[in-house]
Design a protein around this motif. Structure first.
Motif, PDB file in Angstrom:
ATOM      1  N   ILE A 157       0.838  -1.199   0.000  1.00  0.00           N
ATOM      2  CA  ILE A 157       0.000   0.000   0.000  1.00  0.00           C
ATOM      3  C   ILE A 157       0.873   1.249   0.000  1.00  0.00           C
ATOM      4  CG2 ILE A 157      -1.590   1.356   1.441  1.00  0.00           C
ATOM      5  CD1 ILE A 157      -2.907  -1.363   2.215  1.00  0.00           C
ATOM      6  N   LEU A 158       1.894   1.265   0.836  1.00  0.00           N
ATOM      7  CA  LEU A 158       2.787   2.416   0.903  1.00  0.00           C
ATOM      8  C   LEU A 158       3.622   2.546  -0.367  1.00  0.00           C
ATOM      9  CD1 LEU A 158       3.841   2.237   4.645  1.00  0.00           C
ATOM     10  CD2 LEU A 158       2.177   3.763   3.590  1.00  0.00           C
ATOM     11  N   HIS A 159       3.981   1.423  -0.958  1.00  0.00           N
ATOM     12  CA  HIS A 159       4.713   1.438  -2.225  1.00  0.00           C
ATOM     13  C   HIS A 159       3.831   2.015  -3.334  1.00  0.00           C
ATOM     14  CE1 HIS A 159       7.379   0.215  -5.443  1.00  0.00           C
ATOM     15  NE2 HIS A 159       6.344  -0.362  -6.029  1.00  0.00           N
ATOM     16  N   ASN A 160       2.575   1.602  -3.389  1.00  0.00           N
ATOM     17  CA  ASN A 160       1.649   2.114  -4.401  1.00  0.00           C
ATOM     18  C   ASN A 160       1.496   3.625  -4.307  1.00  0.00           C
ATOM     19  OD1 ASN A 160       1.236  -0.516  -5.230  1.00  0.00           O
ATOM     20  ND2 ASN A 160      -0.769  -0.720  -4.264  1.00  0.00           N
ATOM     21  N   ALA A 161       1.606   4.170  -3.099  1.00  0.00           N
ATOM     22  CA  ALA A 161       1.467   5.617  -2.882  1.00  0.00           C
ATOM     23  C   ALA A 161       2.790   6.368  -3.081  1.00  0.00           C
ATOM     24  CB  ALA A 161       0.933   5.877  -1.477  1.00  0.00           C
ATOM     25  N   GLY A 162       3.851   5.638  -3.378  1.00  0.00           N
ATOM     26  CA  GLY A 162       5.146   6.274  -3.556  1.00  0.00           C
ATOM     27  C   GLY A 162       5.823   6.658  -2.255  1.00  0.00           C
ATOM     28  N   LEU A 163       5.380   6.074  -1.155  1.00  0.00           N
ATOM     29  CA  LEU A 163       5.930   6.407   0.160  1.00  0.00           C
ATOM     30  C   LEU A 163       7.024   5.441   0.613  1.00  0.00           C
ATOM     31  CD1 LEU A 163       2.554   7.211   1.945  1.00  0.00           C
ATOM     32  CD2 LEU A 163       4.274   8.857   1.150  1.00  0.00           C
ATOM     33  N   MET A 164       7.142   4.312  -0.086  1.00  0.00           N
ATOM     34  CA  MET A 164       8.070   3.284   0.350  1.00  0.00           C
ATOM     35  C   MET A 164       8.551   2.503  -0.865  1.00  0.00           C
ATOM     36  SD  MET A 164       7.236   0.244   3.073  1.00  0.00           S
ATOM     37  CE  MET A 164       7.493   1.264   4.504  1.00  0.00           C
ATOM     38  N   GLU A 165       9.800   2.123  -0.838  1.00  0.00           N
ATOM     39  CA  GLU A 165      10.316   1.213  -1.857  1.00  0.00           C
ATOM     40  C   GLU A 165      10.244  -0.199  -1.298  1.00  0.00           C
ATOM     41  OE1 GLU A 165      14.029   2.238  -3.708  1.00  0.00           O
ATOM     42  OE2 GLU A 165      13.610   4.371  -3.492  1.00  0.00           O
ATOM     43  N   VAL A 166       9.839  -1.108  -2.142  1.00  0.00           N
ATOM     44  CA  VAL A 166       9.740  -2.509  -1.747  1.00  0.00           C
ATOM     45  C   VAL A 166      10.631  -3.314  -2.677  1.00  0.00           C
ATOM     46  CG1 VAL A 166       8.208  -4.499  -1.487  1.00  0.00           C
ATOM     47  CG2 VAL A 166       7.400  -2.210  -0.863  1.00  0.00           C
ATOM     48  N   ILE A 167      11.590  -3.985  -2.095  1.00  0.00           N
ATOM     49  CA  ILE A 167      12.510  -4.826  -2.852  1.00  0.00           C
ATOM     50  C   ILE A 167      12.195  -6.274  -2.500  1.00  0.00           C
ATOM     51  CG2 ILE A 167      14.925  -5.409  -3.259  1.00  0.00           C
ATOM     52  CD1 ILE A 167      15.556  -2.495  -2.294  1.00  0.00           C
ATOM     53  N   LYS A 168      11.810  -7.037  -3.526  1.00  0.00           N
ATOM     54  CA  LYS A 168      11.490  -8.447  -3.300  1.00  0.00           C
ATOM     55  C   LYS A 168      12.784  -9.236  -3.243  1.00  0.00           C
ATOM     56  CE  LYS A 168       7.021  -8.093  -5.466  1.00  0.00           C
ATOM     57  NZ  LYS A 168       6.143  -8.460  -6.552  1.00  0.00           N
ATOM     58  N   ALA A 169      12.844 -10.104  -2.262  1.00  0.00           N
ATOM     59  CA  ALA A 169      14.014 -10.953  -2.088  1.00  0.00           C
ATOM     60  C   ALA A 169      13.529 -12.361  -1.767  1.00  0.00           C
ATOM     61  CB  ALA A 169      14.884 -10.425  -0.953  1.00  0.00           C
ATOM     62  N   GLU A 170      14.422 -13.295  -1.879  1.00  0.00           N
ATOM     63  CA  GLU A 170      14.064 -14.670  -1.554  1.00  0.00           C
ATOM     64  C   GLU A 170      13.667 -14.743  -0.078  1.00  0.00           C
ATOM     65  OE1 GLU A 170      16.230 -18.975  -1.326  1.00  0.00           O
ATOM     66  OE2 GLU A 170      16.761 -17.655  -2.998  1.00  0.00           O
ATOM     67  N   GLY A 171      12.486 -15.237   0.186  1.00  0.00           N
ATOM     68  CA  GLY A 171      12.020 -15.395   1.554  1.00  0.00           C
ATOM     69  C   GLY A 171      11.325 -14.179   2.132  1.00  0.00           C
ATOM     70  N   GLY A 172      11.127 -13.115   1.327  1.00  0.00           N
ATOM     71  CA  GLY A 172      10.431 -11.963   1.875  1.00  0.00           C
ATOM     72  C   GLY A 172      10.683 -10.702   1.076  1.00  0.00           C
ATOM     73  N   ILE A 173      10.518  -9.580   1.748  1.00  0.00           N
ATOM     74  CA  ILE A 173      10.702  -8.286   1.106  1.00  0.00           C
ATOM     75  C   ILE A 173      11.547  -7.397   2.008  1.00  0.00           C
ATOM     76  CG2 ILE A 173       8.515  -8.367  -0.143  1.00  0.00           C
ATOM     77  CD1 ILE A 173       7.484  -6.270   1.980  1.00  0.00           C
ATOM     78  N   LEU A 174      12.114  -6.370   1.394  1.00  0.00           N
ATOM     79  CA  LEU A 174      12.772  -5.308   2.138  1.00  0.00           C
ATOM     80  C   LEU A 174      11.987  -4.051   1.840  1.00  0.00           C
ATOM     81  CD1 LEU A 174      15.121  -4.164   3.819  1.00  0.00           C
ATOM     82  CD2 LEU A 174      16.389  -3.897   1.665  1.00  0.00           C
ATOM     83  N   ILE A 176      11.696  -0.118   2.467  1.00  0.00           N
ATOM     84  CA  ILE A 176      12.552   0.979   2.927  1.00  0.00           C
ATOM     85  C   ILE A 176      12.005   2.311   2.469  1.00  0.00           C
ATOM     86  CG2 ILE A 176      14.664  -0.364   3.112  1.00  0.00           C
ATOM     87  CD1 ILE A 176      15.417   0.578   0.317  1.00  0.00           C
ATOM     88  N   ASN A 177      12.495   3.369   3.096  1.00  0.00           N
ATOM     89  CA  ASN A 177      12.123   4.727   2.764  1.00  0.00           C
ATOM     90  C   ASN A 177      12.471   5.031   1.307  1.00  0.00           C
ATOM     91  OD1 ASN A 177      11.253   7.360   3.235  1.00  0.00           O
ATOM     92  ND2 ASN A 177      13.307   8.015   3.817  1.00  0.00           N
ATOM     93  N   VAL A 178      11.606   5.754   0.630  1.00  0.00           N
ATOM     94  CA  VAL A 178      11.859   6.137  -0.761  1.00  0.00           C
ATOM     95  C   VAL A 178      13.150   6.939  -0.828  1.00  0.00           C
ATOM     96  CG1 VAL A 178      11.022   7.576  -2.674  1.00  0.00           C
ATOM     97  CG2 VAL A 178       9.437   6.110  -1.422  1.00  0.00           C
ATOM     98  N   GLY A 179      14.000   6.584  -1.769  1.00  0.00           N
ATOM     99  CA  GLY A 179      15.255   7.293  -1.942  1.00  0.00           C
ATOM    100  C   GLY A 179      16.395   6.789  -1.081  1.00  0.00           C
ATOM    101  N   ALA A 180      16.148   5.833  -0.236  1.00  0.00           N
ATOM    102  CA  ALA A 180      17.204   5.323   0.640  1.00  0.00           C
ATOM    103  C   ALA A 180      18.252   4.518  -0.145  1.00  0.00           C
ATOM    104  CB  ALA A 180      16.617   4.472   1.770  1.00  0.00           C
ATOM    105  N   VAL A 181      17.837   3.956  -1.272  1.00  0.00           N
ATOM    106  CA  VAL A 181      18.737   3.172  -2.098  1.00  0.00           C
ATOM    107  C   VAL A 181      18.754   3.808  -3.477  1.00  0.00           C
ATOM    108  CG1 VAL A 181      19.142   0.930  -3.163  1.00  0.00           C
ATOM    109  CG2 VAL A 181      18.239   1.046  -0.850  1.00  0.00           C
ATOM    110  N   SER A 182      19.915   4.102  -3.971  1.00  0.00           N
ATOM    111  CA  SER A 182      20.014   4.648  -5.327  1.00  0.00           C
ATOM    112  C   SER A 182      20.443   3.548  -6.284  1.00  0.00           C
ATOM    113  CB  SER A 182      20.995   5.812  -5.350  1.00  0.00           C
ATOM    114  OG  SER A 182      22.254   5.386  -4.904  1.00  0.00           O
ATOM    115  N   ASP A 183      19.974   3.676  -7.510  1.00  0.00           N
ATOM    116  CA  ASP A 183      20.312   2.654  -8.519  1.00  0.00           C
ATOM    117  C   ASP A 183      21.733   2.774  -8.990  1.00  0.00           C
ATOM    118  OD1 ASP A 183      17.781   1.566  -8.421  1.00  0.00           O
ATOM    119  OD2 ASP A 183      17.010   2.860 -10.003  1.00  0.00           O
TER     120      ASP A 183
END
Length: 183
Positions: A157-174, A176-183
């Motif tokens: 829900i927070l990802h859909n609103a642009g409030l949170m980044e969601v990184i899918k990983a094996e066994g779950g998700i990470l 984090i705050n938007v902008g905390a990780v740069s590409d």
């Protein structure tokens, strides 16, 4: 003189000697506590996820960057003081809209039913007949599932609103705050 609490084995013996109806009454009482616990954890998860987003809105509608100038504990205290309805308002002002906002309002309606209306008929488990007891027990199980799934849906829900980044990983998700990780 106070009674000593039953130990696990004493409790199991007590259950083994009960009729099916009495055992169902015990299960019903257990389910009340379990549903309440999951609901409380869900509400805490909502606070935790909002806490991880830098920008939020106060319930008075004044925008504030709650991460600037305030420490983590102050932000946590501010958010924990809010009702679920106020937290949903914060999220709606922060960009949660459409189906996600409708879902959160539906969730609040079910939470409010459990907290304020589930016991409105003053039914004690010992006063309920078999079918009412089973029906109410199933309703508690349903509510527990709703509350549990809500905790799992919050990052999306927070990802859909642009409030949170969601990184899918094996066994779950990470999440984090938007902008905390740069590409």
């Amino acid at each position: 003189m106070s009674k000593k609490a039953l130990g696990l084995y004493q409790f199991k013996d007590l259950l083994n000697g009960m009729s099916d109806l009495d055992a169902m009454r015990v299960a019903f009482c257990y389910q009340i506590g379990s549903t309440f616990t999951v609901m409380s954890l869900m509400e805490d998860d909502v606070v935790t996820y909002i806490l991880s987003c830098d920008t939020a809105y106060r319930s008075d509608g004044v925008e504030t960057d709650i991460s600037a100038g305030e420490n983590f504990l102050n932000k946590l205290k501010l958010l924990k003081a809010q009702t679920l309805g106020n937290l949903i308002n914060i999220l709606s002002k922060g960009g949660v809209h459409g189906d996600d906002l409708s879902y959160l309002r539906w969730l609040k309606k079910n939470r409010d039913y459990f907290v304020h209306r589930f016991f409105e008929n003053h039914e004690f488990p010992g006063d309920m007949n078999d079918s009412d007891l089973v029906s109410r027990y199933r309703r508690l199980c349903y509510l527990e599932i709703i509350f549990s799934r809500a905790s799992q849906r919050m990052p999306r829900i927070l990802h859909n609103a642009g409030l949170m980044e969601v990184i899918k990983a094996e066994g779950g998700i990470l999440a984090i705050n938007v902008g905390a990780v740069s590409d």
